[in-house]
Design a protein around this motif. Structure first.
Motif, PDB file in Angstrom:
ATOM      1  N   UNK A 110      -4.723  12.215   2.638  1.00 22.20           N
ATOM      2  CA  UNK A 110      -5.514  11.243   1.751  1.00 22.20           C
ATOM      3  C   UNK A 110      -5.860  10.244   2.486  1.00 22.20           C
ATOM      4  N   UNK A 121       0.749  -1.239   0.025  1.00 24.98           N
ATOM      5  CA  UNK A 121       0.117  -0.078  -0.035  1.00 24.98           C
ATOM      6  C   UNK A 121       0.824   1.305   0.069  1.00 24.98           C
ATOM      7  N   UNK A 147      -6.980   3.057  -7.992  1.00 26.87           N
ATOM      8  CA  UNK A 147      -8.182   2.013  -7.583  1.00 26.87           C
ATOM      9  C   UNK A 147      -7.516   0.675  -8.484  1.00 26.87           C
ATOM     10  N   UNK A 188      -7.415   8.744  -9.588  1.00 27.31           N
ATOM     11  CA  UNK A 188      -8.177   7.824  -8.787  1.00 27.31           C
ATOM     12  C   UNK A 188      -8.389   6.612  -9.704  1.00 27.31           C
ATOM     13  N   UNK A 243      -9.804  10.464  -1.669  1.00 29.41           N
ATOM     14  CA  UNK A 243     -10.101   9.244  -1.228  1.00 29.41           C
ATOM     15  C   UNK A 243     -10.250   8.134  -2.419  1.00 29.41           C
ATOM     16  N   UNK A 244     -10.263   7.098  -1.789  1.00 31.13           N
ATOM     17  CA  UNK A 244     -10.605   5.932  -2.768  1.00 31.13           C
ATOM     18  C   UNK A 244     -11.750   4.985  -2.195  1.00 31.13           C
ATOM     19  N   UNK A 304      -9.498   3.626  10.681  1.00 31.69           N
ATOM     20  CA  UNK A 304     -10.631   2.681  11.095  1.00 31.69           C
ATOM     21  C   UNK A 304     -10.139   2.624  12.486  1.00 31.69           C
ATOM     22  N   UNK A 333     -11.103   1.968  -0.867  1.00 32.14           N
ATOM     23  CA  UNK A 333     -10.697   1.295   0.313  1.00 32.14           C
ATOM     24  C   UNK A 333     -11.140   2.371   1.544  1.00 32.14           C
ATOM     25  N   UNK A 357      -6.602   6.406   1.785  1.00 32.25           N
ATOM     26  CA  UNK A 357      -6.246   5.815   0.671  1.00 32.25           C
ATOM     27  C   UNK A 357      -6.016   4.231   1.341  1.00 32.25           C
ATOM     28  N   UNK A 358      -5.473   3.167   0.651  1.00 29.98           N
ATOM     29  CA  UNK A 358      -5.546   1.932   1.052  1.00 29.98           C
ATOM     30  C   UNK A 358      -4.035   1.980   2.060  1.00 29.98           C
ATOM     31  N   UNK A 359      -3.211   2.928   1.905  1.00 27.76           N
ATOM     32  CA  UNK A 359      -2.332   3.009   2.860  1.00 27.76           C
ATOM     33  C   UNK A 359      -2.759   3.549   4.453  1.00 27.76           C
TER      34      UNK A 359
END
Lengths: 132, 105
Positions: free
Chosen positions: B23, A13, A46, A42, B57-58, B33, B60, B25-27
Motif C-alpha cells: 500500500x 497516519x 481519503x 479509498x 494507492x491514495x 519518497x 497522498x 498511502x499516508x503512512x
C-alpha cells in the motif's frame, strides 16, 4: 434496519488502515460488489487523510458507519483547524499538484458527499453509497 | 499491510526498476519518497514501477509520484508504470494521471 459502528482514531497516519479495513468489512457484509468496496475503502481513506492533515493539535477524529440495509452512510468528523471550501480548486490534469486530489476522489467515487468545514471548528464529511 | 519496495538497476536498459508491494498511502509515502530520491541521486535514468502487487494507492501516494515525476523531468527522464490492477488504474484515470504517465499493462 439501522446499525451504527463507531470508531475513534488517533490523528496519526499509522491508524488509517484500521478505518479502511473496517470500511471494506462493513461494505462486504452489506453485499456491495468488489469494485464498489474498493471505491468505498479509498473514499474512507481519503477522508481520514483529510482529518489527519487538517487535525491541527487535536489528537483524535471520529468515524461513524451507518448500515441502512441498502445504503451505507459514513461520517468522518474532526475538530481540527478546518478549511475554507472557497480555496478548494478542482485538480487540473495539465498542472497536477501534490495536494488537493483527496476531496476530488471522494466526490468522484461516492453517490452523495456533503462537506461541512468551518475554519477553527473542524470538518465533517458525510458520504453515502447505495447498493444497486 | 504496509509497503515493501524491491529496487534494481537494470544495466541493459539503463533504468531503475521499482517493485511496489502493498500500500502506498499516508503512512508509507515518506519512505517511498526518500527511497526514490536516493535512487535518482545515484543514477539519473528512467524509472519503471512494477505494480503487479500494488494493492492500494491514495491521493497522498499519488502526490509523491507527481512530485517525483517533476524531479526526474528536470533531467529529461521519465517514469513508466507496469501491470496496474484495475482498481488502481481507475484512480489514475480519474485523476488524469494516465495522460501524464506512461502506463503499460
Amino acid at each position: 434496519m439501522k446499525e451504527a459502528i463507531n470508531l475513534s482514531l488517533p490523528s496519526k497516519p499509522e491508524y488509517v488502515s484500521i478505518a479502511r479495513l473496517t470500511a471494506s468489512f462493513i461494505a462486504n457484509q452489506m453485499g456491495f460488489d468488489v469494485e464498489i468496496i474498493e471505491d468505498i475503502k479509498l473514499a474512507v481513506g481519503e477522508a481520514c487523510n483529510n482529518a489527519i492533515i487538517h487535525s491541527g493539535s487535536e489528537e483524535t477524529y471520529k468515524i461513524e458507519f451507518l448500515n441502512l440495509t441498502n445504503e451505507l452512510k459514513i461520517e468522518i468528523r474532526d475538530h481540527g483547524k478546518g478549511f475554507s471550501m472557497d480555496n478548494y480548486k478542482k485538480p487540473n490534469a495539465d498542472d497536477l499538484q501534490e495536494n488537493g486530489l483527496g476531496l476530488f476522489i471522494i466526490k468522484s467515487l461516492m453517490d452523495q458527499v456533503d462537506i461541512e468545514s468551518f475554519e477553527g471548528r473542524g470538518t465533517k464529511i458525510i458520504m453515502s453509497k447505495t447498493i444497486e | 499491510m504496509s509497503l515493501r519496495l524491491n529496487t534494481n538497476y537494470n544495466e541493459l536498459d539503463k533504468l531503475w526498476e521499482v517493485e511496489l508491494i502493498g500500500e502506498v498511502d499516508i503512512n508509507s509515502k515518506s519512505m517511498l519518497k526518500e527511497e526514490l530520491l536516493l535512487l535518482n541521486e545515484k543514477k539519473q535514468v528512467d524509472f519503471v514501477f512494477k505494480c503487479e502487487q500494488l494493492e492500494y494507492i491514495d491521493s497522498t501516494g499519488l502526490g509523491v509520484l507527481i512530485s517525483f515525476y517533476k524531479n526526474v523531468k528536470v533531467n529529461d527522464k521519465t517514469i513508466h508504470f507496469e501491470k496496474l490492477k484495475p482498481s488502481i488504474l481507475k484512480i489514475f484515470s480519474l485523476t488524469g494521471l494516465d495522460k501524464i504517465f506512461s502506463i503499460r499493462n
